[in-house]
Design a protein around this motif. Structure first.
Motif, PDB file in Angstrom:
ATOM      1  N   ASP A  50      -4.916   2.923   0.936  1.00  0.00           N
ATOM      2  CA  ASP A  50      -3.336   2.269   0.683  1.00  0.00           C
ATOM      3  C   ASP A  50      -3.102   1.542  -0.764  1.00  0.00           C
ATOM      4  O   ASP A  50      -3.079   1.917  -1.521  1.00  0.00           O
ATOM      5  CB  ASP A  50      -2.904   2.344   1.736  1.00  0.00           C
ATOM      6  CG  ASP A  50      -2.753   1.195   1.913  1.00  0.00           C
ATOM      7  OD1 ASP A  50      -4.262   0.534   2.561  1.00  0.00           O
ATOM      8  OD2 ASP A  50      -2.712   0.120   2.936  1.00  0.00           O
ATOM      9  N   GLY A 110       1.212  -1.213   0.185  1.00  0.00           N
ATOM     10  CA  GLY A 110       0.349   0.241  -0.559  1.00  0.00           C
ATOM     11  C   GLY A 110       0.875   1.073  -0.065  1.00  0.00           C
ATOM     12  O   GLY A 110       2.013   1.335   0.488  1.00  0.00           O
ATOM     13  N   ASP A 111       0.132   2.414  -0.290  1.00  0.00           N
ATOM     14  CA  ASP A 111       1.034   3.720  -0.339  1.00  0.00           C
ATOM     15  C   ASP A 111       0.654   4.344   0.982  1.00  0.00           C
ATOM     16  O   ASP A 111      -0.548   5.267   1.095  1.00  0.00           O
ATOM     17  CB  ASP A 111       0.748   4.647  -1.807  1.00  0.00           C
ATOM     18  CG  ASP A 111       1.176   5.756  -2.148  1.00  0.00           C
ATOM     19  OD1 ASP A 111       1.330   6.385  -0.542  1.00  0.00           O
ATOM     20  OD2 ASP A 111       1.737   6.468  -2.853  1.00  0.00           O
ATOM     21  N   VAL A 112       0.940   4.924   1.852  1.00  0.00           N
ATOM     22  CA  VAL A 112       0.841   5.506   2.737  1.00  0.00           C
ATOM     23  C   VAL A 112       1.945   6.839   3.334  1.00  0.00           C
ATOM     24  O   VAL A 112       2.202   7.097   4.355  1.00  0.00           O
ATOM     25  CB  VAL A 112       1.131   4.630   4.375  1.00  0.00           C
ATOM     26  CG1 VAL A 112      -0.555   3.375   3.962  1.00  0.00           C
ATOM     27  CG2 VAL A 112       2.632   3.609   4.523  1.00  0.00           C
ATOM     28  N   ILE A 115       2.324   8.071   9.514  1.00  0.00           N
ATOM     29  CA  ILE A 115       2.145   7.400   8.287  1.00  0.00           C
ATOM     30  C   ILE A 115       4.013   8.171   7.242  1.00  0.00           C
ATOM     31  O   ILE A 115       4.103   8.932   8.443  1.00  0.00           O
ATOM     32  CB  ILE A 115       1.383   7.855   7.424  1.00  0.00           C
ATOM     33  CG1 ILE A 115       1.937   9.882   7.701  1.00  0.00           C
ATOM     34  CG2 ILE A 115       0.124   7.888   7.760  1.00  0.00           C
ATOM     35  CD1 ILE A 115       0.356  10.407   6.927  1.00  0.00           C
ATOM     36  N   TYR A 122      -4.589   3.443  -3.286  1.00  0.00           N
ATOM     37  CA  TYR A 122      -3.640   4.741  -4.323  1.00  0.00           C
ATOM     38  C   TYR A 122      -2.230   3.760  -5.121  1.00  0.00           C
ATOM     39  O   TYR A 122      -2.055   3.958  -6.103  1.00  0.00           O
ATOM     40  CB  TYR A 122      -2.881   5.219  -3.112  1.00  0.00           C
ATOM     41  CG  TYR A 122      -3.749   5.766  -1.707  1.00  0.00           C
ATOM     42  CD1 TYR A 122      -4.589   7.131  -2.760  1.00  0.00           C
ATOM     43  CD2 TYR A 122      -3.211   6.796  -0.702  1.00  0.00           C
ATOM     44  CE1 TYR A 122      -5.121   8.091  -2.214  1.00  0.00           C
ATOM     45  CE2 TYR A 122      -3.395   7.802  -0.392  1.00  0.00           C
ATOM     46  CZ  TYR A 122      -4.912   8.583  -0.540  1.00  0.00           C
ATOM     47  OH  TYR A 122      -5.530   9.290  -0.058  1.00  0.00           O
ATOM     48  N   SER A 161       4.658   8.404  -6.467  1.00  0.00           N
ATOM     49  CA  SER A 161       3.627   8.010  -5.262  1.00  0.00           C
ATOM     50  C   SER A 161       2.489   8.542  -5.816  1.00  0.00           C
ATOM     51  O   SER A 161       2.879   9.394  -6.314  1.00  0.00           O
ATOM     52  CB  SER A 161       4.288   8.411  -2.944  1.00  0.00           C
ATOM     53  OG  SER A 161       4.433  10.208  -3.644  1.00  0.00           O
ATOM     54  N   TYR A 200      -2.523  10.437   3.245  1.00  0.00           N
ATOM     55  CA  TYR A 200      -3.146  10.852   3.684  1.00  0.00           C
ATOM     56  C   TYR A 200      -3.576  11.831   5.230  1.00  0.00           C
ATOM     57  O   TYR A 200      -3.992  12.723   4.902  1.00  0.00           O
ATOM     58  CB  TYR A 200      -2.566   9.601   5.344  1.00  0.00           C
ATOM     59  CG  TYR A 200      -3.464   7.871   5.151  1.00  0.00           C
ATOM     60  CD1 TYR A 200      -4.097   7.129   5.359  1.00  0.00           C
ATOM     61  CD2 TYR A 200      -2.049   7.425   4.064  1.00  0.00           C
ATOM     62  CE1 TYR A 200      -4.793   6.187   5.176  1.00  0.00           C
ATOM     63  CE2 TYR A 200      -2.668   6.086   3.447  1.00  0.00           C
ATOM     64  CZ  TYR A 200      -3.796   5.739   4.216  1.00  0.00           C
ATOM     65  OH  TYR A 200      -4.094   3.926   4.108  1.00  0.00           O
TER      66      TYR A 200
END
Length: 572
Positions: A97, A44-46, A412, A100, A148, A51
């Motif tokens: 995430d 996932g993209d955090v 994050i 994303y 990202s 966020y």
């Protein structure tokens, strides 16, 4: 019979893809990510504003805040639109995430696969060269920050650049798609570098309405950016100095793009001369105006990379190695890297197409150039680092609360900072919802590693709440003596006996330091929280807890406090 059917299917697929090289390249790029960037593709993209800004705004103000500027004073049209749509459909916030990441990969693959489209044969005739250019451009996105949800949108400039360099008119339906897409990406990130290209295409094709819409979007984003920069301060340097920085900076960016470390300044000068020679060759073979239209966006991209408000003008002769290693401005180098690669590949295409006096068969020249470029791609390859301490953010223990719409304060990435070890101030990246968060200890630095302490049989530390706010999460610095092993920790509140679990994720990079986030949802309000940190189960070696330079336990706490992040950032 089965073999015959398989052969027919393979033959049909081969003929289909040979006529549609962009689809073949799209499949190849996805396969490349699946094989060589597996962990990135399926994680996932955090990262940062994904966020802390976009999701917070989508949940709190929704579409009502769509036209507000972002923290970096960009309009950020595409990520705001995508995030607001996700929330509007009431999809589970705890898994945004992965949404994303899927969006980022699809957008990137689609934008880069377009390089191989037959439409772009007017720019680079050789199909194999365009395919290699797509892969080489993908490999420039080797940092989690540039690849990202908040920064990848620069990749959308690639189709706009290629279409602008091609003076063939588009059918009405495709022109509409191009105009909408180009205007959208221009309103997402600083896009002044596209203006010379868009104007060039508008004049050549006389598609004035399309060109005016895209140029208008570019100017809106540019004016927003200039108004934001007005509050900053630039170094007052001579025009000749800026010209020298840009000229030699182009050579440094060539080395950075190709991942060739400069062992001496002579390499920077040599790379600058090489780029100038390629530009001259393109001007000679494709025309001076075409070369100028290609060079001007590159110059603008290099200027915006090196000259930033509130930062000193770089001294390349002294700082070239530090600039080469700098990862903090990679998002601004995406277009620099692509334009440099485009220059290289266009020159290679002209060499292949040109008749040579040397008695070397053309297929051998083509094969030699393709082999050389493929070798450079192999050298350029870097795995996307998701294991470095500052780049890791395990939000698994927060997902249930996020899905339920409950108030959380969640650390994050990059947290506590990109390089928060001994001498770099930490950041304060976190996600907050329904009540706002207040950070503590984020001004502190980790102490020397030889001072870290074993947590067995249990490490005690206290967290004070001077304003009697509810403690929502604690980020603790720990050292795993066996980084390749997963370790399970528990944080117990001695006042009420509540136990909060967390996990030290296994690493393959042998880095022992990790920051472990404990989700303290359900804690009561206390003037002082007293915890015992312990390890659950047995494993090789003892986990140690980090200490700040003042000898206290290295933790960063998040309380429910401020109603919004802007108030927190303005607070002392």
């Amino acid at each position: 019979m089965q073999l015959t059917l398989s052969s027919k299917f393979i033959t049909a697929a081969f003929h289909y893809l040979s006529r549609r090289p962009h689809i073949a390249v799209a499949i190849g790029l996805i396969a490349f990510l699946a094989v060589f960037q597996t962990h990135f593709l399926f994680s996932g993209d955090v990262w940062a504003e994904g966020y802390a800004e976009y999701l917070v705004n989508a949940l709190t103000v929704g579409w009502g805040g769509f036209f507000a500027l972002g923290w970096a004073d960009y309009f950020n049209l595409i990520p705001k639109l995508l995030c607001d749509l996700y929330v509007s459909f009431h999809l589970p916030v705890g898994y945004i995430d992965y949404y994303y990441r899927a969006v980022v990969v699809a957008y990137t693959v689609g934008s880069l696969a377009f390089i191989a489209h037959p439409f772009n044969r007017a720019v680079i005739k050789n199909d194999y060269l365009r395919a290699l250019l797509a892969l080489a451009t993908l490999e420039t996105l080797y940092h989690v920050s540039s690849f990202s949800f908040i920064n990848v949108w620069y990749v959308g400039f690639v189709p706009v650049i290629l279409i602008s360099l091609n003076t063939a008119k588009l059918p009405h339906s495709k022109r509409l798609i191009y105009t909408v897409f180009a205007a959208a990406v221009s309103l997402t990130k600083p896009s002044i570098t596209l203006l010379p290209l868009v104007v060039y295409r508008t004049i050549k094709t006389k598609e004035y309405l399309s060109g005016s819409i895209i140029s208008g979007a570019i100017m809106i984003q540019t004016i927003i950016m200039l108004l934001a920069y007005k509050s900053g301060s630039f170094d007052h340097v001579k025009l000749t100095t800026k010209a020298a920085v840009m000229a030699l900076g182009s050579g440094l960016m060539v080395l950075k793009t190709l991942h060739i470390p400069p062992v001496g300044f002579w390499m920077v000068v040599l790379a600058t001369l090489l780029l100038a020679a390629l530009g001259y060759y393109i001007a000679k073979t494709k025309g001076l105006i075409f070369a100028a239209v290609l060079a001007l966006p590159l110059a603008l991209s290099i200027y915006t990379y090196f000259f930033v408000p509130d930062l000193p003008t770089p001294v390349l002769f002294q700082q070239f190695q530090a600039i080469y290693q700098d990862d903090f401005k990679l998002q601004r180098s995406i277009m620099v890297a692509f334009l440099i690669l485009l220059t290289f590949y266009m020159a290679a295409d002209q060499i292949i197409a040109k008749k040579h006096r040397l008695k070397i068969p053309k297929p051998r020249i083509t094969l030699g150039i393709l082999t050389l470029l493929a070798g450079l791609i192999a050298v350029e390859y870097r795995p996307i680092d998701l294991q470095r301490t500052a780049f890791r953010a395990d939000i698994s223990q927060f997902r249930a609360n996020l899905n339920a719409g409950q108030s959380v304060c969640m650390p994050i990435a990059p947290n506590p900072g990109w390089e928060n070890y001994l001498n770099v101030p930490p950041g304060d990246w976190f996600y907050q919802s329904y009540g706002g968060c207040m950070a503590i200890n984020y001004e502190k630095h980790l102490g020397a590693s030889n001072l870290y302490q074993d947590i067995k049989p249990g490490w005690r530390f206290a967290v004070e709440s001077s304003s009697a706010k509810q403690l929502k999460s604690v980020l603790v610095a720990v050292v795993n003596p066996a980084p390749e092993q997963t370790r399970r920790l528990e944080l117990r509140d001695t006042a009420n006996g509540k136990v909060f679990p967390a996990t030290i994720r296994a690493k393959t990079n042998h880095e022992p330091l990790s920051y472990v986030a404990f989700n303290l949802y359900g804690e009561t309000v206390q003037d002082q929280y007293n915890f015992v940190l312990s390890e659950k189960g047995s494993a090789s070696g003892r986990v140690k807890v980090g200490l700040f330079k003042d000898g206290t336990t290295a933790y960063y706490g998040l309380f429910m406090g401020y109603p919004n992040l802007a108030e927190h950032r303005k607070s002392p």
